[in-house]
Design an enzyme around this catalytic site. Structure first.
Site, mmCIF file in Angstrom:
data_model
loop_
_atom_site.group_PDB
_atom_site.id
_atom_site.type_symbol
_atom_site.label_atom_id
_atom_site.label_comp_id
_atom_site.label_asym_id
_atom_site.label_seq_id
_atom_site.Cartn_x
_atom_site.Cartn_y
_atom_site.Cartn_z
ATOM 1 N N SER A 39 -1.475 -6.495 -0.443
ATOM 2 C CA SER A 39 -1.809 -5.538 -1.491
ATOM 3 C C SER A 39 -3.306 -5.580 -1.821
ATOM 4 O O SER A 39 -4.128 -5.356 -0.930
ATOM 5 C CB SER A 39 -0.934 -5.812 -2.716
ATOM 6 N N ASP A 121 7.900 0.846 0.841
ATOM 7 C CA ASP A 121 6.768 0.519 -0.039
ATOM 8 C C ASP A 121 6.259 1.798 -0.705
ATOM 9 O O ASP A 121 5.727 2.692 -0.042
ATOM 10 C CB ASP A 121 5.654 -0.132 0.773
ATOM 11 N N HIS A 155 7.297 -3.401 -1.610
ATOM 12 C CA HIS A 155 5.930 -3.886 -1.757
ATOM 13 C C HIS A 155 5.962 -5.366 -2.126
ATOM 14 O O HIS A 155 6.103 -5.726 -3.295
ATOM 15 C CB HIS A 155 5.210 -3.087 -2.834
#
Length: 328
Positions: A39, A121, A155
């Protein structure tokens, strides 16, 4: 209280403070440096890879995007840079390399890069990672890039034994997907490795260290006062012959939110144990209430206009840590 009593009390306080202070990052002689991130850590890893390409052998990018894709714009960052002009970003990279702001782009040509995007995601959509694949194609041969994009994951950092359900979006943003992302990226970067050790009982030592040595007043610039380094068996005495991997956590996975959860459970340490890989876990920190309440890395310029070049505060701090561990 008497003067003597005050003096003794102050001395005791000073001794207690000194005893509680984390030790410095040890000086070592590791080699074959690589980086990965999840991320905001993935976007940051790409920035670091471009800025200091000559010092790296490869990178692992999980839910990230192209170099400088936010271009200093928080709204672009919130949108995960979907639809970024990759050709323009590649041209800018070359221009910055020619100006000496980042390493020559020839340094990227030898890198081995592993990429991951979960099909579920929604925070960093697969399109952002597809843009990154196009960006890499401008500098790195296709045979040196692996892109896994077929796993129904949300995610998070995918593992094969720890965390939430694979489609979850929840703290600690580590998910048990029956897939070992840390092992996959390390083996892609370094080639075949020995079988990993025990994830539940690591043989090495996770050590907290002082980050303020590498960035004065780090909490004023989005970095924590302390970070972590994992030192596996065989690397305790200087690290000669050991590799170095830098692992960057994502937003809300820092020491302030999760303590050492990411460093212990992201999956790197078991591979480090059996393959003599020192793992550096630098730590970001929140700047709240704005501009960085979730302890993300500075990949869009919330603290520093030079955030994406070698002179950027956070990038330079991480490089100084790596230099300590390699003896550069």
């Amino acid at each position: 209280m008497t003067i003597a009593g005050c003096t003794l009390a102050l001395a005791a306080t000073a001794q207690a403070t000194a005893a509680a202070a984390p030790p410095p990052l040890p000086a070592m002689k590791t080699q074959q440096v690589s980086i990965s991130g999840l991320s905001s850590g993935a976007f940051m890893a790409v920035q670091y890879e471009v800025a200091y390409s000559r010092s790296l052998v490869g990178a692992g990018i999980i839910a990230g995007g192209s170099y400088y894709c936010a271009q200093g714009n928080m709204m672009a960052a919130i949108g995960s840079c979907k639809g970024a002009d990759v050709a323009e970003l590649a041209a800018l990279t070359r221009k910055r390399a020619e100006a000496g702001q980042v390493d020559p782009v020839s340094g990227l040509a030898t890198h081995r890069v592993w990429m991951f995007s979960g099909t579920l995601d929604k925070l960093v959509p697969p399109a952002s990672m597809a843009d990154l694949a196009k960006y890499y194609a401008a500098f790195i041969p296709a045979s040196q890039v692996e892109f896994k994009s077929d796993l129904a994951a949300g995610h998070a950092m995918p593992t094969d034994g720890f965390g939430n359900k694979c489609d979850a979006l929840a703290t600690p943003f580590i998910s048990n997907c029956g897939f070992d992302a840390a092992g996959s990226l390390l083996q892609w970067i370094y080639g075949p490795l020995k079988a990993r050790g025990d994830n539940a009982a690591p043989a090495g030592k996770l050590q907290e260290f002082d980050q303020s040595e590498f960035l004065p007043s780090p909490t004023s610039h989005g970095m924590a006062s302390t970070g972590y380094v994992y030192i596996p068996p065989g690397c305790e005495k200087g690290g000669a012959g050991c590799k170095l991997h830098i692992a960057l956590h994502g937003c809300m996975q820092d020491i302030g939110n999760l303590k050492d959860t990411y460093a212990l459970h992201a999956g790197y340490n078991a591979w480090a144990d059996t393959n003599r890989i020192v793992v550096l876990y630098p730590q970001a920190a929140a700047l709240s209430p704005m501009p960085n309440p979730k302890a993300c890395w500075d990949w869009w310029g919330y603290d520093d206009p030079d955030y994406s070049v070698q002179n950027g505060r956070q990038l330079r701090a991480i490089k100084r840590m790596a230099d300590r561990l390699t003896g550069a």
